[in-house]
Enzyme design. Structure first.
Site, PDB file in Angstrom:
ATOM      1  CD  GLU A 434      18.516  33.453  -1.087  1.00 44.46           C
ATOM      2  OE1 GLU A 434      17.736  33.637  -0.145  1.00 44.46           O
ATOM      3  OE2 GLU A 434      18.302  33.851  -2.242  1.00 44.46           O
ATOM      4  CG  ASP A 507      15.281  36.848   3.231  1.00 50.21           C
ATOM      5  OD1 ASP A 507      15.487  37.084   4.434  1.00 50.21           O
ATOM      6  OD2 ASP A 507      15.972  37.306   2.301  1.00 50.21           O
ATOM      7  CG  ASP A 509      11.763  36.730   0.135  1.00 53.83           C
ATOM      8  OD1 ASP A 509      12.298  35.592   0.131  1.00 53.83           O
ATOM      9  OD2 ASP A 509      12.388  37.779  -0.093  1.00 53.83           O
ATOM     10  CG  ASP A 511      14.016  35.805  -4.480  1.00 52.53           C
ATOM     11  OD1 ASP A 511      13.402  35.272  -5.431  1.00 52.53           O
ATOM     12  OD2 ASP A 511      14.420  36.979  -4.495  1.00 52.53           O
TER      13      ASP A 511
END
Ligand code: TSJ
Length: 647
Positions: A434, A507, A509, A511
């Protein structure tokens, strides 16, 4: 080995007879090759220990003597499993001269082998798997509440450390086992509440009427949940559909028995476009399906076509295909049988052909009656299948028109793809990354001989609202489809895959979780064999970097950070330990990214299983679907945390 046993003061003394030696050899074999008995010594094997013990308590419940099972995680990650059954027998067995309790924990039962485990109708002495757990535990303590007494016995690494002793009196009956998995055997000892909870919930659904209480007593993680589903697999279907929109109210339930085997099916259609069929044999999930699924699918297609024609919803020459009949279907199939044969690479497929006949006849017979009695439901289901058939035809046309434009056949690879040199798919990997900056670092950091990089960015298509015809030609997904080279939907062919590892790198996280969920949902719906056959992985990037003098280490969790920090502190010099947090893949330099996340000799990859994909699909449905209220609540509670990477 022999001396140990004597020192441990077991009930026998003097000579070893043949059976004693067998006991020792049996449990020693388990310690030598644990993978043979519990699959692996990683997280999955660690959790398998708990399932082996719980299975015994569930057998007691299925025999009609137990209503409640407790599973508790303690500080230090020991586990207690309790039940309120009759208590494991404690009387001395004639054959061995030992208490039955000791036999259960020290004799290796053939059925305890990984993937085995029969349908226990016999009422014989249970304890399948208990000796395996005992062999792989640093210590284990069992208490049996029976005959007004509390009997206790202790072991270490399979050997008796305290013979059976009465330690008190009680009015209660039941069994309680506490064990500490052996650090000499397992890679890590930390239990995941989530993993255990998911499995216990599944068992509570599959064995309706049993109450399972899960408790986490670890400091800072305290929680407790009771699972009790009177509706059994009906409740399982309702649970899976809780955020979807069913097209008929009642879950259809069918059950039947023959020659000592039984089959149970619960199903409900929703307005979604994908199918969710979960099948089980003797409470063991069979993600690769098998005879029970085959019997079901055949019966469903036949029953709907027969009814459609009879009710004049289908014209004489009109037909709906199997896939059409399963669009939007949520279904649980659970069979119980003696001598279950688990086949396939991962022993996840049921091979007993008599079960196909049983499930087929139960479903054919009961579904016909149901449809006759519920014509409105019959009409909705057939209309949905007919719409699916028309959509399939439209998708075929869309596919052909794109193929004419040469977009899907692999001749034109996407411009953003940084391909690798190797052509043998079995040796290659593609990282789907991403974002631009992470894509850039990955391209520089990779080993271009065998690693390809495909960067993705921007908002993905909402596949929730799309049938296959919308996916063809979508500018975000087409690069993924062409890079993989294996087509999609009904035409998807794993033999054409251009890479045998498809790694989603995002990641740790919110997102990152978002993009993982989207991609997994897409694979789940349009390239399911990619997941089923184990080609999909999630890269697990580290969270922390610890530097002391010239030593640099990375940690993947808070626990690991603390552990490494302690280790570094223990080393002689007094240099300061600098701990920094990786904020995201995009912030790592190419070399760091290679070392921590892409180098096959040091990286951690998590293989995505079908249940991960089912969870992703559920999350997706919840977040993109029509039901607004649960979505709002869910986003507030969890954001996109569902696909966790901590195992
Ligand atoms: F085996 C084990 F350690 F894994 C284990 C067994 C663990 C736990 C938590 C429970 C059990 C267990 C076994 N619960 N209940 C039983 N029941 C029997 O073993 C039992 C009791 C009575 C009779 C009988 O015929 O009177 C027969 C059996 C098999």
């Amino acid at each position: 080995m022999a001396e140990d046993l004597l020192e441990n003061g077991t009930a026998f003394s003097g000579e070893y007879n043949a059976s004693e030696i067998q006991v020792l050899e049996g449990l020693e074999a388990v310690r030598k090759r644990p993978g043979m008995y519990i699959g692996s010594t990683s997280t999955s094997g660690l959790h398998h220990l708990v399932y082996e013990i719980v299975d015994n308590a569930i057998d007691e419940a299925l025999a009609g003597y137990c209503t409640e099972i407790g599973v508790t995680i303690h500080n230090g990650n020991s586990i207690t499993v309790t039940d309120n059954g009759r208590g494991i027998p404690v009387d001395i067995q004639a054959q061995t001269g030992k208490p039955a309790l000791e036999v259960v924990y020290t004799i290796l039962h053939a059925g305890g082998k990984f993937g085995g485990g029969g349908y226990k109708v016999s009422g014989g002495l249970h304890g399948v798997g208990a000796s395996v757990v005992n062999a792989l535990s640093e210590w284990l303590r069992v208490q049996v509440y029976k005959n007004g007494s509390i009997y206790e016995m202790k072991f270490s690494r399979g050997k008796v450390t305290q013979p059976m002793t009465i330690v008190g009196t009680t009015d209660y009956t039941g069994t309680s086992v506490t064990f500490q998995p052996d650090p000499e055997i397992f890679d890590g000892l930390v239990y995941s509440y989530e993993i255990l909870h998911t499995r216990m919930r599944e068992q509570a659904f599959l064995n309706g009427g049993i109450r399972i209480v899960m408790t986490d007593k670890r400091e800072g993680k305290e929680q407790r949940e009771e699972m009790y589903y009177e509706g059994g697999i009906r409740s399982f279907v309702e649970f899976i559909n809780q955020h979807k929109s069913p097209i008929h109210e009642e879950v259809i339930y069918m059950v039947g028995e023959q020659d000592g085997s039984m089959a149970e099916v619960a199903m409900q259609y929703t307005n979604s476009y994908s199918e969710v069929i979960l099948s089980f044999a003797n409470n063991i999930h069979t993600p690769e399906g098998g005879m029970h699924e085959e019997g079901f699918k055949r019966a469903l297609t036949n029953a709907l076509n027969t009814y459609g024609r009879k009710a004049k919803i289908l014209k004489e020459d009109e037909k709906v295909s199997g896939d059409d009949c399963r669009e939007g279907l949520t279904c649980i199939i659970s069979v119980k049988l003696t001598d279950a044969q688990f086949e396939g690479q991962t022993k996840a497929k049921l091979g007993n052909s008599e079960i196909r006949t049983l499930v087929n006849s139960v479903v054919s017979e009961k579904l016909e009656i149901f449809l006759e009695e519920h014509p409105a439901v019959g009409r909705s289901v057939l209309e949905k299948a007919m719409t699916a058939a028309r959509a399939r035809e439209a998708a075929r046309k869309a596919r052909e028109s794109i193929r004419r434009k040469n977009a899907l056949d692999g001749a034109t690879l996407p411009g953003k793809l940084r391909d690798c040199n190797e052509r043998d798919a079995a040796l290659t990997e593609i990282y789907i990354v991403e974002g631009d900056s992470a894509g850039g670092s990955a391209t520089q950091g990779r080993d271009s001989r065998f690693q390809a990089i495909l960067p993705l960015w921007g908002k993905m298509l909402n596949v929730e609202k799309a049938r296959a015809d919308k996916v063809y030609g979508n500018d975000k997904l087409t690069p993924v489809i062409t890079a993989l080279g294996a087509g999609l939907g009904e035409e998807f062919d794993v033999n054409k895959l251009r890479y045998h590892k498809v790694v989603i790198m995002a990641d740790a996280d919110v997102d990152g979780s978002h993009i993982r969920t989207l991609l997994l949902t897409f694979f789940f719906r349009f390239m399911r064999p990619l997941i089923e056959e184990g080609y999909v992985y999630a890269a697990v990037p580290p969270l922390y970097k610890l530097v002391k003098g010239k030593t640099a280490r990375v940690a993947f969790s808070d626990e690991e950070r603390d552990q490494i920090s302690n280790e570094l502190r223990g080393e002689s010099s007094n240099a300061k330990i600098a701990i920094s947090r990786f904020k995201g893949l995009g912030e790592m330099d190419p070399h760091e990214l290679w070392e921590t996340t892409m180098d096959p000799t040091t990286r951690t990859l998590k293989r995505i299983t079908l249940s991960d994909a089912v969870a992703a699909d559920q999350t997706f449905t919840l977040l993109m679907g029509e039901k607004v209220e649960p979505r709002r609540r869910y986003i507030e509670d969890n954001a996109w945390k569902v696909i966790n990477l901590d195992y």
